[in-house]
Design an enzyme around this catalytic site. Sequence first.
Site, PDB file in Angstrom:
ATOM      1  N   CYS A  28      -5.616   3.001   2.058  1.00 23.46           N
ATOM      2  CA  CYS A  28      -5.769   4.089   1.098  1.00 23.46           C
ATOM      3  C   CYS A  28      -5.827   5.387   1.904  1.00 23.46           C
ATOM      4  O   CYS A  28      -5.286   5.450   3.006  1.00 23.46           O
ATOM      5  CB  CYS A  28      -7.004   3.891   0.235  1.00 23.46           C
ATOM      6  SG  CYS A  28      -8.554   3.968   1.137  1.00 23.46           S
ATOM      7  N   ALA A  29      -6.474   6.415   1.384  1.00 25.92           N
ATOM      8  CA  ALA A  29      -6.452   7.719   2.046  1.00 25.92           C
ATOM      9  C   ALA A  29      -7.134   7.705   3.412  1.00 25.92           C
ATOM     10  O   ALA A  29      -6.746   8.450   4.308  1.00 25.92           O
ATOM     11  CB  ALA A  29      -7.118   8.769   1.156  1.00 25.92           C
TER      12      ALA A  29
END
Length: 501
Positions: A28-29
């Site tokens: 993810c980020a």
Amino acid sequence: MSNGNKVAAEGILKGIGGASNIKFLSCCATRLRFELNDSSIVDKAALDAIPEVMGSIPQSGDRYQIVVGGGVASMHNTLKQMIESGEGGEAPAAPANNEKSIDDIKAAKRSEGIRGKVAWVDSFFEYLSDSFRPILGILLGASLIIALASVLDALHIVDFRGEKSAGWIFVDSMWHAVFYFLPIMVAYNASKKLNVDPWLGAAIMGALMTPEFHKLSTLASTTSVKDATLGTVGHVAHIFGLPMQLNDYSGNVFVPLIMVAVLALVYRFLKKIIPDNLHMVFVPFLSLIIMVPLTAFLIGPLGVWIGTYLGTGLAWLNTNAPFVFAILIPLLYPFLVPLGLHWPLNALMLMNIQTLGYDFIQGPMGVWNFACFGATAGVLLIALREKNAVMRQTASGALAAGLFGGISEPSLYGIHLRFKKVYSRMLPGCLAGGLVIAILGAPYGGVKTTAFAFTSLLTIPVFNPMWVYAIAIAVAFAVPMLLIFFFDYRTAEEKVAENKK
């Protein structure tokens, strides 16, 4: 790949149990997400010793997350290359001692909530996360274009209050495309997450955004219906004698999320009953035949209804109890984000922009973000004073990611959740910033924005009134920074333990 990145990736692979222990890898980020064959052989001590690793988080079942910050995409690619090339390493033996690391303690606190303990809850929030994560970059890009236009308008360099020129209408198309086609992008990502042909999910959502679908509202046979509650006028088309509510699905995120969940069931059922050699033709064909009408007649209106009334409910709270709303949001976020429970609110922000034309949640949310970054700044000041090179590097990287990217995870997992006193210094900043919005924003109905913005320094101009938002985030930033600088972020025990490293 850089040599340092490869060394770190080798350490992560070895600590996680080797390539043979990995079922699935995504990111993810800021985090690497693993699904493992056996999470009991993970060597947390070895993972904690890797400089690039900010924290490791066991989840329900054999899921595992490793926080590496803004360089996660590069680390993910390096790991994938190493796994594909057979550079997996051997699985380590289980750790010999039972001593709990900082991340063990953090994971235990995390498991006190529902998230991390119940598998289906984890799966639900991962579904939300992975449906949005791949498009966060373009959402940020679009919000920065809006921010640039807002700066030009605020400085009276370009007047956007009158009729726009062809050039600026063209510029508007650059950011409007992201929000208009957002349902198709979300449908694509959600389908991919549920192992459905992503183009099929995108096509079903796209059918409700075609010129032909919009043309239905102009037909003589279409009737208009007024919603007494919302004060809006809707259109009902008559399709083969059946009434179908017509909606503008541009920018909607609830509809594709619900649609793809239903599509996954239909898709798997069709693959089960249709012979393998006929899958390519008849599974997409029948999926379209079933899901487009089901979405247009039922799922679409349901998703719009859910999003509209959730937004209306929070708008009512923001209007009738602005003090409660402005303070509640920034005080909730520090507990929602570590558990991944903030995704429904993110979806609601996008829905507010689509239905109301603006969002009122992101202003108070920005208060929490800047309180988070202020706490990190306080830690950085102490690290500079004490000449702590490791913490200086961690805090400066996390602060840069926050102030210019609006990303809080490097601060949370790299610092805040590791030291007991940080939250007690950060929450007063959330409260103070929320009070500023509640008091100064009251005459304006709170702080609003027409864009989905990562709350960073670069996106301040997208908020209105900008001066209220700027003062609120400045207060939220300054309070925890000063509290930490003067009263520290560590207990006496943590300070002794850190000095021994």
